[in-house]
Scaffold this motif. Structure first.
Motif, PDB file in Angstrom:
ATOM      1  N   SER A  55       0.265  -1.357   0.168  1.00  0.00           N
ATOM      2  CA  SER A  55      -0.407   0.283   0.452  1.00  0.00           C
ATOM      3  C   SER A  55       0.540   0.674   0.266  1.00  0.00           C
ATOM      4  O   SER A  55       1.100   2.274  -0.697  1.00  0.00           O
ATOM      5  CB  SER A  55      -1.057  -0.082   1.152  1.00  0.00           C
ATOM      6  N   ARG A  56       2.351   1.832   1.144  1.00  0.00           N
ATOM      7  CA  ARG A  56       2.903   2.387   1.051  1.00  0.00           C
ATOM      8  C   ARG A  56       3.210   2.513  -0.468  1.00  0.00           C
ATOM      9  O   ARG A  56       3.935   3.549  -1.331  1.00  0.00           O
ATOM     10  CB  ARG A  56       3.650   2.352   2.521  1.00  0.00           C
ATOM     11  N   PHE A  57       3.945   1.307  -1.313  1.00  0.00           N
ATOM     12  CA  PHE A  57       4.796   0.867  -2.092  1.00  0.00           C
ATOM     13  C   PHE A  57       3.818   2.223  -3.180  1.00  0.00           C
ATOM     14  O   PHE A  57       4.126   2.673  -4.081  1.00  0.00           O
ATOM     15  CB  PHE A  57       5.096   0.344  -2.970  1.00  0.00           C
ATOM     16  N   LEU A  58       2.719   1.713  -3.350  1.00  0.00           N
ATOM     17  CA  LEU A  58       1.607   2.409  -4.677  1.00  0.00           C
ATOM     18  C   LEU A  58       1.202   3.547  -4.009  1.00  0.00           C
ATOM     19  O   LEU A  58       1.206   4.815  -5.367  1.00  0.00           O
ATOM     20  CB  LEU A  58      -0.114   1.924  -4.458  1.00  0.00           C
ATOM     21  N   LEU A  59       1.161   3.959  -2.505  1.00  0.00           N
ATOM     22  CA  LEU A  59       1.231   5.834  -2.713  1.00  0.00           C
ATOM     23  C   LEU A  59       2.292   6.141  -3.386  1.00  0.00           C
ATOM     24  O   LEU A  59       2.287   7.240  -4.077  1.00  0.00           O
ATOM     25  CB  LEU A  59       0.724   5.537  -1.427  1.00  0.00           C
ATOM     26  N   TYR A  60       3.347   5.539  -2.588  1.00  0.00           N
ATOM     27  CA  TYR A  60       4.443   6.262  -4.090  1.00  0.00           C
ATOM     28  C   TYR A  60       5.107   6.258  -4.613  1.00  0.00           C
ATOM     29  O   TYR A  60       5.330   7.540  -5.671  1.00  0.00           O
ATOM     30  CB  TYR A  60       5.413   5.526  -3.531  1.00  0.00           C
TER      31      TYR A  60
END
Length: 92
Positions: A55-60
């Motif tokens: 999820s953090r990667f997708l927001l990145y």
């Protein structure tokens, strides 16, 4: 078997997946693993495939972490939710 994600994708998953034969698709997998490694600051492991980290990667990526395409939110290439539902980060 190696716990290295790059090894698993290219030496285990892709060779066994008969639907992934196109060179461009394989190139896209390589870019995805490269972007994930860039996000992590190291080579990714299978253990990195958690809901929270992805999820953090997708927001990145949404915020412009993808060096080839720019912010995915602007290109319309990635939706974390139904596009009609709006930006998943709560932005207008």
């Amino acid at each position: 078997m190696s716990d290295d994600l790059r090894h698993w994708v290219f030496e285990v998953y892709l060779p066994q997946n008969v639907r992934v034969r196109d060179a461009q698709t394989r190139k896209n997998y390589r870019h995805a693993v490269d972007d994930f490694a860039e996000f992590l600051g190291r080579e990714p492991w299978l253990a990195d495939l958690t809901d929270e980290l992805l999820s953090r990667f997708l927001l990145y990526l949404l915020d412009g972490g993808d060096r080839r395409n720019g912010p995915l939110a602007e290109t319309g290439m990635l939706y974390l939710t139904d596009p009609a539902a709006g930006d998943p980060r709560g932005r207008a």
